[in-house]
Design a protein around this motif. Structure first.
Motif, PDB file in Angstrom:
ATOM      1  N   ASP A 119      10.841  47.295  36.344  1.00  0.00           N
ATOM      2  CA  ASP A 119      11.716  46.410  37.123  1.00  0.00           C
ATOM      3  C   ASP A 119      12.183  45.228  36.278  1.00  0.00           C
ATOM      4  O   ASP A 119      13.354  44.857  36.311  1.00  0.00           O
ATOM      5  CB  ASP A 119      10.997  45.873  38.366  1.00  0.00           C
ATOM      6  CG  ASP A 119      10.685  46.932  39.393  1.00  0.00           C
ATOM      7  OD1 ASP A 119      11.452  47.914  39.513  1.00  0.00           O
ATOM      8  OD2 ASP A 119       9.658  46.775  40.102  1.00  0.00           O
ATOM      9  N   VAL A 120      11.257  44.627  35.546  1.00  0.00           N
ATOM     10  CA  VAL A 120      11.613  43.485  34.690  1.00  0.00           C
ATOM     11  C   VAL A 120      12.690  43.903  33.698  1.00  0.00           C
ATOM     12  O   VAL A 120      13.700  43.206  33.529  1.00  0.00           O
ATOM     13  CB  VAL A 120      10.383  42.930  33.938  1.00  0.00           C
ATOM     14  CG1 VAL A 120      10.797  41.862  32.937  1.00  0.00           C
ATOM     15  CG2 VAL A 120       9.357  42.375  34.908  1.00  0.00           C
ATOM     16  N   HIS A 171      16.013  44.119  35.271  1.00  0.00           N
ATOM     17  CA  HIS A 171      16.575  42.810  35.620  1.00  0.00           C
ATOM     18  C   HIS A 171      17.166  42.079  34.413  1.00  0.00           C
ATOM     19  O   HIS A 171      18.085  41.275  34.584  1.00  0.00           O
ATOM     20  CB  HIS A 171      15.524  41.932  36.304  1.00  0.00           C
ATOM     21  CG  HIS A 171      15.336  42.261  37.745  1.00  0.00           C
ATOM     22  ND1 HIS A 171      15.943  41.550  38.753  1.00  0.00           N
ATOM     23  CD2 HIS A 171      14.629  43.244  38.349  1.00  0.00           C
ATOM     24  CE1 HIS A 171      15.612  42.082  39.915  1.00  0.00           C
ATOM     25  NE2 HIS A 171      14.816  43.104  39.695  1.00  0.00           N
ATOM     26  N   GLU A 177       8.419  38.254  48.751  1.00  0.00           N
ATOM     27  CA  GLU A 177       8.742  38.572  47.350  1.00  0.00           C
ATOM     28  C   GLU A 177       7.631  39.469  46.790  1.00  0.00           C
ATOM     29  O   GLU A 177       6.461  39.094  46.811  1.00  0.00           O
ATOM     30  CB  GLU A 177       8.847  37.280  46.532  1.00  0.00           C
ATOM     31  CG  GLU A 177       9.353  37.463  45.146  1.00  0.00           C
ATOM     32  CD  GLU A 177      10.847  37.756  45.053  1.00  0.00           C
ATOM     33  OE1 GLU A 177      11.234  38.399  44.063  1.00  0.00           O
ATOM     34  OE2 GLU A 177      11.612  37.350  45.941  1.00  0.00           O
ATOM     35  N   THR A 223       7.861  37.171  39.313  1.00  0.00           N
ATOM     36  CA  THR A 223       8.555  37.944  40.353  1.00  0.00           C
ATOM     37  C   THR A 223      10.000  38.162  39.921  1.00  0.00           C
ATOM     38  O   THR A 223      10.496  37.524  38.991  1.00  0.00           O
ATOM     39  CB  THR A 223       8.552  37.203  41.706  1.00  0.00           C
ATOM     40  OG1 THR A 223       9.259  35.967  41.553  1.00  0.00           O
ATOM     41  CG2 THR A 223       7.135  36.960  42.213  1.00  0.00           C
ATOM     42  N   ALA A 224      10.681  39.037  40.623  1.00  0.00           N
ATOM     43  CA  ALA A 224      12.101  39.272  40.342  1.00  0.00           C
ATOM     44  C   ALA A 224      12.895  37.986  40.512  1.00  0.00           C
ATOM     45  O   ALA A 224      13.809  37.710  39.731  1.00  0.00           O
ATOM     46  CB  ALA A 224      12.640  40.367  41.261  1.00  0.00           C
ATOM     47  N   ILE A 273       6.311  43.086  40.902  1.00  0.00           N
ATOM     48  CA  ILE A 273       7.241  44.052  40.310  1.00  0.00           C
ATOM     49  C   ILE A 273       6.606  44.731  39.092  1.00  0.00           C
ATOM     50  O   ILE A 273       5.654  44.228  38.505  1.00  0.00           O
ATOM     51  CB  ILE A 273       8.587  43.397  39.937  1.00  0.00           C
ATOM     52  CG1 ILE A 273       8.395  42.266  38.930  1.00  0.00           C
ATOM     53  CG2 ILE A 273       9.309  42.922  41.185  1.00  0.00           C
ATOM     54  CD1 ILE A 273       9.703  41.663  38.425  1.00  0.00           C
ATOM     55  N   ILE A 321      12.439  35.965  37.357  1.00  0.00           N
ATOM     56  CA  ILE A 321      13.127  36.612  36.235  1.00  0.00           C
ATOM     57  C   ILE A 321      14.635  36.390  36.367  1.00  0.00           C
ATOM     58  O   ILE A 321      15.304  35.983  35.418  1.00  0.00           O
ATOM     59  CB  ILE A 321      12.811  38.124  36.178  1.00  0.00           C
ATOM     60  CG1 ILE A 321      11.309  38.384  36.076  1.00  0.00           C
ATOM     61  CG2 ILE A 321      13.595  38.803  35.068  1.00  0.00           C
ATOM     62  CD1 ILE A 321      10.616  37.840  34.879  1.00  0.00           C
ATOM     63  N   ASP A 322      15.174  36.664  37.553  1.00  0.00           N
ATOM     64  CA  ASP A 322      16.617  36.507  37.777  1.00  0.00           C
ATOM     65  C   ASP A 322      17.067  35.060  37.572  1.00  0.00           C
ATOM     66  O   ASP A 322      18.132  34.815  37.003  1.00  0.00           O
ATOM     67  CB  ASP A 322      17.000  36.980  39.180  1.00  0.00           C
ATOM     68  CG  ASP A 322      16.875  38.484  39.348  1.00  0.00           C
ATOM     69  OD1 ASP A 322      16.797  39.209  38.328  1.00  0.00           O
ATOM     70  OD2 ASP A 322      16.839  38.937  40.507  1.00  0.00           O
TER      71      ASP A 322
END
Length: 154
Positions: free
Chosen positions: A134-135, A138, A127, A50-51, A130, A54-55
């Motif tokens: 999107d990845v 990010h 959540e 998920t974002a 993505i 990743i973040d």
């Protein structure tokens, strides 16, 4: 005879070159340490792929983020590991009685509605799944690289 000596010399040079390269690579590796690869993002601390995961991996200064890529029914590339979506989403609640819960059986518009966070912890409720795009957004402009695995699921 001359050819045999020439070939032997060539082999010796190739072996020595390989050893020198390995020594240089090992020395460089020892100076910087091993690469840190965040498997499915920081999946031990946030819902995988998920974002949020990743973040967090970027924030934790991972050298690389490893993700899994699958294709939706309408051709969108999404970041999802399992062949079916029951383990990490609310797909059975949102789309009950579907004959299959494979990523490839759903459109992106259907998948973007799923909750891919609550299974991990209530703090991640809502959540979303993505996309590969999107990845990339990010991790863009960060020091973190990308290792993308193309899923064998179909």
């Amino acid at each position: 005879m001359r050819r045999a000596v020439g070939r032997a010399a060539g082999v010796v040079v190739a072996v020595l070159s390989g050893l020198a390269l390995a020594a240089t690579s090992t020395t460089a590796q020892a100076a910087t340490g091993p690469d840190v690869i965040a498997h499915r993002g920081s999946s031990g601390m946030a819902p995988e792929n998920t974002a949020a995961a990743i973040d967090l991996a970027v924030h934790q200064r991972a050298d690389y983020v490893e993700i899994d890529v699958q294709r939706t029914k309408d051709g969108k590339l999404v970041n999802f590991h399992d062949c079916t979506m029951q383990r990490t989403t609310d797909i059975e609640d949102l789309y009950p009685n579907r004959p299959s819960y494979r990523v490839s059986d759903f459109t992106w518009n259907e998948l973007r509605r799923l909750d891919a966070g609550t299974w991990f912890h209530d703090d991640y409720a809502g959540e979303p799944i993505i996309t590969l795009d999107d990845v990339i957004r990010h991790i863009q402009h960060t020091r973190t690289g990308l290792l993308a695995e193309i899923s064998p699921c179909s």
